[in-house]
Design an enzyme around this catalytic site. Sequence first.
Site, PDB file in Angstrom:
ATOM      1  N   ASP A   4      28.224 -34.032  60.536  1.00 15.88           N
ATOM      2  CA  ASP A   4      28.609 -35.070  59.833  1.00 15.88           C
ATOM      3  C   ASP A   4      27.560 -36.363  60.067  1.00 15.88           C
ATOM      4  O   ASP A   4      27.910 -37.161  60.476  1.00 15.88           O
ATOM      5  CB  ASP A   4      29.987 -35.730  59.992  1.00 15.88           C
ATOM      6  CG  ASP A   4      30.525 -36.657  58.699  1.00 15.88           C
ATOM      7  OD1 ASP A   4      29.637 -36.667  57.665  1.00 15.88           O
ATOM      8  OD2 ASP A   4      31.394 -37.198  58.678  1.00 15.88           O
ATOM      9  N   LYS A  45      29.432 -30.973  50.672  1.00 16.66           N
ATOM     10  CA  LYS A  45      29.647 -32.181  50.786  1.00 16.66           C
ATOM     11  C   LYS A  45      28.819 -32.885  49.560  1.00 16.66           C
ATOM     12  O   LYS A  45      27.628 -32.366  49.061  1.00 16.66           O
ATOM     13  CB  LYS A  45      28.977 -32.968  51.946  1.00 16.66           C
ATOM     14  CG  LYS A  45      29.470 -32.567  53.156  1.00 16.66           C
ATOM     15  CD  LYS A  45      29.063 -33.535  54.281  1.00 16.66           C
ATOM     16  CE  LYS A  45      29.946 -34.802  54.309  1.00 16.66           C
ATOM     17  NZ  LYS A  45      29.601 -35.726  55.481  1.00 16.66           N
ATOM     18  N   ASN A  49      32.676 -36.810  65.434  1.00 14.54           N
ATOM     19  CA  ASN A  49      31.632 -36.088  64.872  1.00 14.54           C
ATOM     20  C   ASN A  49      31.137 -35.218  65.822  1.00 14.54           C
ATOM     21  O   ASN A  49      30.110 -34.493  65.498  1.00 14.54           O
ATOM     22  CB  ASN A  49      30.628 -37.118  64.398  1.00 14.54           C
ATOM     23  CG  ASN A  49      31.050 -37.798  62.852  1.00 14.54           C
ATOM     24  OD1 ASN A  49      31.804 -36.974  62.222  1.00 14.54           O
ATOM     25  ND2 ASN A  49      30.330 -38.726  62.718  1.00 14.54           N
ATOM     26  N   GLY A 100      38.127 -34.231  53.364  1.00 11.76           N
ATOM     27  CA  GLY A 100      37.968 -35.631  53.653  1.00 11.76           C
ATOM     28  C   GLY A 100      37.194 -36.452  52.447  1.00 11.76           C
ATOM     29  O   GLY A 100      36.563 -35.802  51.556  1.00 11.76           O
ATOM     30  N   GLY A 102      35.197 -40.178  51.812  1.00 10.27           N
ATOM     31  CA  GLY A 102      34.798 -41.757  52.109  1.00 10.27           C
ATOM     32  C   GLY A 102      34.450 -42.392  51.087  1.00 10.27           C
ATOM     33  O   GLY A 102      34.470 -42.031  49.781  1.00 10.27           O
ATOM     34  N   ARG A 151      22.841 -41.772  63.212  1.00 14.28           N
ATOM     35  CA  ARG A 151      23.527 -42.869  62.886  1.00 14.28           C
ATOM     36  C   ARG A 151      25.032 -42.927  63.114  1.00 14.28           C
ATOM     37  O   ARG A 151      25.385 -43.884  62.985  1.00 14.28           O
ATOM     38  CB  ARG A 151      23.138 -43.482  61.462  1.00 14.28           C
ATOM     39  CG  ARG A 151      21.792 -43.522  61.123  1.00 14.28           C
ATOM     40  CD  ARG A 151      21.382 -43.946  59.696  1.00 14.28           C
ATOM     41  NE  ARG A 151      20.070 -44.091  59.458  1.00 14.28           N
ATOM     42  CZ  ARG A 151      19.313 -43.124  59.299  1.00 14.28           C
ATOM     43  NH1 ARG A 151      19.600 -42.146  59.071  1.00 14.28           N
ATOM     44  NH2 ARG A 151      17.869 -43.602  58.762  1.00 14.28           N
TER      45      ARG A 151
END
Length: 344
Positions: free
Chosen positions: A161, A42, A145, A21, A23, A139
């Site tokens: 995540d 990540k 998620n 993925g 973002g 958050r």
Amino acid sequence: MAWVKGDRLQGGKYTIERELGRGRFGITYLVRNNNSDRLVIKTLNDDLLKSLTQQERERLETMFWQEAVKLTLCKHKHIVQVAQPFKEGEHWCLVMEYVDGVSLADRRQQILSEQEALRYIQQIGEALIVVHENRLIHRDVHPGNIFLRVRDGQPEAVLIDFGLALDFDHILTTNRTKETSEGFTPPELYAQSIPTGAYSDIYSLAATLYVLLTGKTPVSALKRKIDNARLVEPKDWNNQVSDRTNRAILTGMKLDPKERSQSMREWLDSLGLTAENSQPSVIVPSNTKSNWERKIQFWGVVIATIAAIGTLLAGIAPWIPIFHLFPSSNQPSPSPSPSSTKSL
């Protein structure tokens, strides 16, 4: 730069399988280590980094590293596990366990039973308590998620995540709506002036419970605050929702953070989930008994009968000669020999 299949990191320790993925802030890759274990790496989005000034880039990278190190402290079976970050060239990388499962957003059954929904909420709530104890806020809690995996034959929820981007966003722009999750983001995450806290994750988890029990995504906090849009009560969508759960969801989704529960423990208690692995209490009608209750009642009668017989025999013992063949219970018992005593 973006990595492609076959690229090797850390001197060959990790091999890129594919991109999972991408973002605005980060890119996620599926990798294998030298033991052929699947993991997730990540890293910050290189396109974003190139658009920043040197000072902004350094600050963003520092915050990513600091937050990543803190996440390694959040050890819980319902939190995706995180290893120490490393730097590959000019890029900081975060290594995480790969959760092979389906997210709650992709669940087959749109409306879950209250007991099943509360079980998953309990698991994620307990995980978030650990996050908050480490002075972190997720958050970005929402069904996408939260993944379900099978452990010991039972499905369990795992939180993945962490929304690190929301913490970075304020150094770049005042518009934080790009990194919010419609219907699950509390109002304070849309603005810089309002502090965040455990109550921010409570809003998102309450909204997650809302959708699990109704199949409906709640109206966004922004529309509620600006357009005065009404939040439909969960019970209005699903009359099987208990009053207690209905109240807890509405309290958890109050627009004013001060009106919500101030700790995850407090909010879970309001749902009747007072300890890890506990389940919501079930009221059993007084005229019905489960098999185990009948067994307890039966053996309670047996034990009481034996005790009564023992008391009767003790009372008549002085009148029956045979009882004098046994030592008196008032006599001291012989001390055990050293050979017969074992330490545990």
